[in-house]
Write a protein that holds these residues in place. Structure first.
Motif, mmCIF file in Angstrom:
data_model
loop_
_atom_site.group_PDB
_atom_site.id
_atom_site.type_symbol
_atom_site.label_atom_id
_atom_site.label_comp_id
_atom_site.label_asym_id
_atom_site.label_seq_id
_atom_site.Cartn_x
_atom_site.Cartn_y
_atom_site.Cartn_z
ATOM 1 N N MET A 40 0.101 -3.442 2.299
ATOM 2 C CA MET A 40 -0.803 -3.551 1.153
ATOM 3 C C MET A 40 -0.410 -4.666 0.195
ATOM 4 O O MET A 40 -1.034 -4.822 -0.866
ATOM 5 C CB MET A 40 -0.842 -2.215 0.394
ATOM 6 C CG MET A 40 -1.549 -1.108 1.149
ATOM 7 S SD MET A 40 -1.751 0.402 0.164
ATOM 8 C CE MET A 40 -0.043 0.946 0.027
ATOM 9 N N GLY A 43 -2.971 -7.196 -1.635
ATOM 10 C CA GLY A 43 -4.283 -6.576 -1.776
ATOM 11 C C GLY A 43 -4.646 -6.308 -3.220
ATOM 12 O O GLY A 43 -3.874 -6.579 -4.160
ATOM 13 N N LYS A 50 -1.622 1.443 -5.448
ATOM 14 C CA LYS A 50 -1.236 1.355 -4.039
ATOM 15 C C LYS A 50 -0.363 2.542 -3.646
ATOM 16 O O LYS A 50 -0.487 3.087 -2.538
ATOM 17 C CB LYS A 50 -0.489 0.042 -3.784
ATOM 18 C CG LYS A 50 -1.361 -1.200 -3.949
ATOM 19 C CD LYS A 50 -0.542 -2.461 -3.737
ATOM 20 C CE LYS A 50 -1.405 -3.714 -3.925
ATOM 21 N NZ LYS A 50 -0.625 -4.970 -3.759
#
Length: 249
Positions: A40, A43, A50
């Protein structure tokens, strides 16, 4: 620390020194977390978002040992996710099964627009006329009663028949065909004769019979009958009257 673990019901177990493979489950959890956070990276969202996304996915993944998800073990139910929208609607299926099941053998289903009797509370504990306007859930309804919306369960409703006007039919007037000359006339052979009339109709001497006088109205009707009307023969023989035998002392 030992007191805290004891109060929480946790059994503290030690592994062999210099042998990390003994604590493999903890090491595997750390590796899963690090790989998820690396995937992640770059992102959208903050680190806290997250982390929440990873925990949500991890807690809704079935465990290899238990076969169910950690959230189901903790909450006793499955948590709804985006994948749950692709699965069949279990709630609708349960409601359908509950609607089909009858607890008392009485029809508990009502449609929108059905006239019903709704249980009234605070007005003498009686029943009020109402109209079903909306169905909520499996057995809850909204009923319009005296310009007010009541929420009632199916157990608090009864079927109400629509009022219908009773029309009393008028007596039919006699038709002209009943007085016409061509109307069928009962024959004198179809009439039942009482025993007294049959006795007086025969003579006391011999087998000859004497007919009674017939009114003029019957004569006119008999004249209209066809000549070839069959006359059924008499079934019983004529009665002979004999003088009583008295005892002479």
């Amino acid at each position: 620390m030992a007191r805290f673990l004891l109060s929480m019901g946790v059994e503290h177990m030690y592994s062999a020194p210099y042998h990390p493979q003994s604590n493999g489950e903890a090491k595997r959890s750390v590796q899963t977390f690090k790989s998820a956070m690396k995937s992640m990276k770059g992102g959208e969202g903050t680190l806290s978002q997250k982390l929440s996304s990873f925990l949500f996915q991890y807690r809704n993944t079935p465990n290899v040992t238990t076969g169910i998800t950690p959230s189901e073990l903790f909450l006793g139910r499955r948590v709804c996710t985006r994948l749950s929208l692709l699965a069949p609607d279990i709630a609708a299926r349960v409601q359908k099964k509950q609607a089909q099941s009858s607890y008392s053998g009485v029809n508990r289903n009502f449609e929108v627009g059905d006239p019903v009797w709704a249980k009234a509370y605070g007005k003498g504990q009686g029943w009020e006329e109402g109209l079903v306007t909306k169905k909520q859930g499996g057995a809850d309804y909204e009923v319009l009663v005296d310009k007010q919306l009541w929420r009632r369960h199916a157990d608090q409703l009864k079927k109400r028949m629509k009022e219908k006007m009773q029309v009393v039919p008028e007596p039919a007037a006699p038709s002209e065909s009943a007085f016409s000359e061509n109307a069928p006339v009962e024959s004198s052979l179809d009439k039942t004769v009482s025993p007294s009339e049959s006795v007086s109709g025969f003579a006391t001497s011999g087998n000859s019979t004497s007919s009674t006088e017939t009114p003029s109205s019957e004569i006119t009707h008999e004249e209209t009958l066809p000549q070839d009307t069959p006359v059924s023969p008499r079934r019983n023989p004529p009665r002979e009257r004999r003088p009583p035998q008295r005892l002479d002392l």
